[in-house]
Design an enzyme around this catalytic site. Sequence first.
Site, PDB file in Angstrom:
ATOM      1  CG  ASP A  87      23.224  71.740 -11.156  1.00 36.07           C
ATOM      2  OD1 ASP A  87      23.485  72.862 -11.627  1.00 36.07           O
ATOM      3  OD2 ASP A  87      22.122  71.456 -10.651  1.00 36.07           O
TER       4      ASP A  87
ATOM      5  CE  LYS B 199      20.161  68.692  -9.514  1.00 35.28           C
ATOM      6  NZ  LYS B 199      21.294  69.495  -9.031  1.00 35.28           N
TER       7      LYS B 199
END
Length: 282
Positions: A133, A12
């Site tokens: 996340d 990410k």
Amino acid sequence: MENGASVKVNAKINLSLNITGKKDGFHMLDTVVASADIADVVSVRRSRVFSVRFSNPRIDVCASNAYKAALFMSREYNLPPFEASIINNIPCGCGLGGSSADCAGIILALKKAFSLAISEEEMRRTAAMFGSDTPYMLKGGYARLKGRGEKAEFFYSRFSEKILVAYEGEVCTRKCFEVFDESGFPGIVADNDFMVNALVRCDKEKVFTSAKNALAPAATALNRFADKISSYPTKGFKTITGSGSGVVIFGADEGDAALCRTLGAQVIESAVLSSDRCGSGI
């Protein structure tokens, strides 16, 4: 599950990140993220005993969220003993979500390997137990994350761009936030509405100029390499950002890679992926 199952989960990239405050001891975020063409691979197969293995020997297995997620899934769904093997291509402590990627990979691989009848919502709830996340990492792609990072607003973008990830050592996320709190750095540094619009329109110049990260000063204070490279003058459509032990350089060329190696950093040449080229599982 004759031959087990394997899944790939991409790293990410925080394209732009604001820290909007704190609630119940957690930092509240507003960040625009994307998947990068760097991925860990999680494989699961039946075994006589339960085990989790990482290719990176520096990872503390039993303290890892991937191990905890595997143990939870094993007990929650009464699974037979299995072995989970994780190939770590995402560098640790570099601000690229490696720990969350491994945890999401465990959930996806077990669902696939044992044909578990788990809804997407149930998978997201499980993922949220092991990292704010991690629910995002189940899917990947372009999204705007809010709250602790668990609230995801996905959007489509064809934007794709080569990047250079350069890093040295590791920076603990918790320590990075502690330095942020102690130093009084500004939390609102990016216009995320502008960033989303630039990504949807595939406007490279505006994406580069919008890439600002509120954690970057704290990460720079904790890492000599990030401090050195942050002062490197950019030319043309080039931006340097990051919130871990490393930095992400947009619009990098061979000269940038050579400079980073000269400064003692490890270098990975990668790319930010368009929505069509990413997606881990659900």
